[in-house]
Design a protein around this motif. Structure first.
Motif, PDB file in Angstrom:
ATOM      1  N   PRO A  67       0.846  -1.188   0.000  1.00 29.28           N
ATOM      2  CA  PRO A  67       0.000   0.000   0.000  1.00 29.28           C
ATOM      3  C   PRO A  67       0.884   1.242   0.000  1.00 29.28           C
ATOM      4  CG  PRO A  67       0.125  -0.887   2.214  1.00 29.28           C
ATOM      5  CD  PRO A  67       0.913  -1.819   1.321  1.00 29.28           C
ATOM      6  N   ALA A  68       0.397   2.314  -0.592  1.00 27.38           N
ATOM      7  CA  ALA A  68       1.048   3.621  -0.522  1.00 27.38           C
ATOM      8  C   ALA A  68       0.133   4.506   0.309  1.00 27.38           C
ATOM      9  CB  ALA A  68       1.256   4.209  -1.917  1.00 27.38           C
ATOM     10  N   LEU A  69       0.631   4.941   1.451  1.00 23.88           N
ATOM     11  CA  LEU A  69      -0.175   5.664   2.423  1.00 23.88           C
ATOM     12  C   LEU A  69       0.216   7.131   2.465  1.00 23.88           C
ATOM     13  CD1 LEU A  69       0.178   2.955   5.206  1.00 23.88           C
ATOM     14  CD2 LEU A  69      -1.651   3.181   3.517  1.00 23.88           C
ATOM     15  N   LEU A  70      -0.769   8.012   2.348  1.00 24.13           N
ATOM     16  CA  LEU A  70      -0.524   9.451   2.443  1.00 24.13           C
ATOM     17  C   LEU A  70      -0.235   9.816   3.894  1.00 24.13           C
ATOM     18  CD1 LEU A  70      -3.347  10.869   0.180  1.00 24.13           C
ATOM     19  CD2 LEU A  70      -0.905  11.286  -0.102  1.00 24.13           C
ATOM     20  N   ARG A  71       0.840  10.569   4.098  1.00 21.19           N
ATOM     21  CA  ARG A  71       1.181  11.039   5.444  1.00 21.19           C
ATOM     22  C   ARG A  71       1.656  12.477   5.372  1.00 21.19           C
ATOM     23  NH1 ARG A  71       1.458   7.184   9.876  1.00 21.19           N
ATOM     24  NH2 ARG A  71       2.318   8.945  10.989  1.00 21.19           N
ATOM     25  N   PRO A  72       1.074  13.360   6.187  1.00 18.72           N
ATOM     26  CA  PRO A  72       1.500  14.765   6.182  1.00 18.72           C
ATOM     27  C   PRO A  72       2.839  14.959   6.892  1.00 18.72           C
ATOM     28  CG  PRO A  72      -0.175  14.414   7.851  1.00 18.72           C
ATOM     29  CD  PRO A  72      -0.049  13.126   7.083  1.00 18.72           C
ATOM     30  N   ASP A  73       3.239  14.004   7.730  1.00 20.52           N
ATOM     31  CA  ASP A  73       4.453  14.108   8.549  1.00 20.52           C
ATOM     32  C   ASP A  73       5.561  13.210   8.021  1.00 20.52           C
ATOM     33  OD1 ASP A  73       3.119  11.724   9.116  1.00 20.52           O
ATOM     34  OD2 ASP A  73       3.636  11.748  11.242  1.00 20.52           O
ATOM     35  N   LEU A  74       5.795  13.232   6.729  1.00 17.43           N
ATOM     36  CA  LEU A  74       6.696  12.286   6.076  1.00 17.43           C
ATOM     37  C   LEU A  74       8.100  12.279   6.686  1.00 17.43           C
ATOM     38  CD1 LEU A  74       6.120  10.327   3.756  1.00 17.43           C
ATOM     39  CD2 LEU A  74       7.164  11.961   2.216  1.00 17.43           C
ATOM     40  N   ASP A  75       8.696  13.437   6.880  1.00 16.01           N
ATOM     41  CA  ASP A  75      10.060  13.488   7.418  1.00 16.01           C
ATOM     42  C   ASP A  75      10.126  12.982   8.855  1.00 16.01           C
ATOM     43  OD1 ASP A  75      11.577  14.638   5.165  1.00 16.01           O
ATOM     44  OD2 ASP A  75      10.216  16.326   5.455  1.00 16.01           O
ATOM     45  N   ALA A  76       9.185  13.396   9.685  1.00 14.12           N
ATOM     46  CA  ALA A  76       9.155  12.945  11.080  1.00 14.12           C
ATOM     47  C   ALA A  76       8.927  11.437  11.140  1.00 14.12           C
ATOM     48  CB  ALA A  76       8.079  13.693  11.859  1.00 14.12           C
ATOM     49  N   LEU A  77       8.054  10.919  10.285  1.00 14.98           N
ATOM     50  CA  LEU A  77       7.799   9.489  10.262  1.00 14.98           C
ATOM     51  C   LEU A  77       9.042   8.726   9.832  1.00 14.98           C
ATOM     52  CD1 LEU A  77       5.925   7.063  10.536  1.00 14.98           C
ATOM     53  CD2 LEU A  77       5.159   7.512   8.183  1.00 14.98           C
ATOM     54  N   ALA A  78       9.728   9.206   8.808  1.00 12.57           N
ATOM     55  CA  ALA A  78      10.957   8.554   8.359  1.00 12.57           C
ATOM     56  C   ALA A  78      11.989   8.510   9.486  1.00 12.57           C
ATOM     57  CB  ALA A  78      11.526   9.270   7.135  1.00 12.57           C
ATOM     58  N   ASP A  79      12.123   9.602  10.231  1.00 18.71           N
ATOM     59  CA  ASP A  79      13.053   9.632  11.372  1.00 18.71           C
ATOM     60  C   ASP A  79      12.649   8.621  12.436  1.00 18.71           C
ATOM     61  OD1 ASP A  79      14.543  11.633  10.185  1.00 18.71           O
ATOM     62  OD2 ASP A  79      13.629  13.258  11.348  1.00 18.71           O
ATOM     63  N   ARG A  80      11.358   8.564  12.776  1.00 15.50           N
ATOM     64  CA  ARG A  80      10.875   7.611  13.786  1.00 15.50           C
ATOM     65  C   ARG A  80      11.150   6.172  13.365  1.00 15.50           C
ATOM     66  NH1 ARG A  80       6.423  10.521  14.158  1.00 15.50           N
ATOM     67  NH2 ARG A  80       5.032   9.036  13.188  1.00 15.50           N
ATOM     68  N   LEU A  81      10.869   5.868  12.100  1.00 16.34           N
ATOM     69  CA  LEU A  81      11.100   4.519  11.595  1.00 16.34           C
ATOM     70  C   LEU A  81      12.579   4.147  11.658  1.00 16.34           C
ATOM     71  CD1 LEU A  81       8.638   4.687   8.617  1.00 16.34           C
ATOM     72  CD2 LEU A  81       8.602   2.891  10.369  1.00 16.34           C
ATOM     73  N   ALA A  82      13.431   5.041  11.195  1.00 14.92           N
ATOM     74  CA  ALA A  82      14.877   4.758  11.189  1.00 14.92           C
ATOM     75  C   ALA A  82      15.396   4.573  12.614  1.00 14.92           C
ATOM     76  CB  ALA A  82      15.624   5.877  10.467  1.00 14.92           C
ATOM     77  N   ARG A  83      14.958   5.421  13.545  1.00 14.83           N
ATOM     78  CA  ARG A  83      15.386   5.283  14.944  1.00 14.83           C
ATOM     79  C   ARG A  83      14.919   3.969  15.557  1.00 14.83           C
ATOM     80  NH1 ARG A  83      13.545  10.540  15.360  1.00 14.83           N
ATOM     81  NH2 ARG A  83      11.840   9.858  16.699  1.00 14.83           N
TER      82      ARG A  83
END
Length: 130
Positions: A67-83
């Motif tokens: 799935p491709a999910l729309l997220r308004p917080d893309l950068d913050a989410l990427a940081d959370r995932l990587a951490r």
């Protein structure tokens, strides 16, 4: 319009699914109807999407389909995932015109894509004082 997307998970994966989909992605768990709850898995909702995780005894992760999910917080989410130990692979902005995007995987190896619209480059900021 799509009602929900179902992703597969291995038996006994509900706790790791909750930790990822609620704890990292910020979704809310949605109770399953009792007759379906007996089958295992979990349902999640938030950001205008509903995701169902269904148990498959011979589970194999979806490494291409996703799935491709729309997220308004893309950068913050990427940081959370990587951490949290979920590698993020950014796509080139030209690959999907008008969208920024990255891919990651859930704890079961299922591929997920997260997207956000790029700012409209044709709109110019207003001049100071207007």
């Amino acid at each position: 319009m799509i009602h929900h997307v179902l992703l597969a998970c291995p038996p006994g994966a509900e706790d790791s699914s909750r930790a990822f989909y609620v704890g990292i992605l910020g979704l809310t768990e949605k109770p399953k109807p009792p007759t379906l709850a007996a089958r295992g898995g979990c349902w999640f909702t938030g950001y205008d999407v509903e995701l169902h995780l269904g148990v498959e005894n011979d589970f194999r992760p979806a490494r291409k389909a996703h799935p491709a999910l729309l997220r308004p917080d893309l950068d913050a989410l990427a940081d959370r995932l990587a951490r949290a130990g979920h590698p993020v692979t950014w796509g080139d902005d030209d690959e999907l015109p008008g969208m920024r995007r990255f891919h990651t995987a859930d704890p079961h190896g299922n591929r997920l894509e997260f997207v956000a619209p790029l700012p409209d480059r044709t709109t110019r900021p207003a001049a100071p004082g207007r």
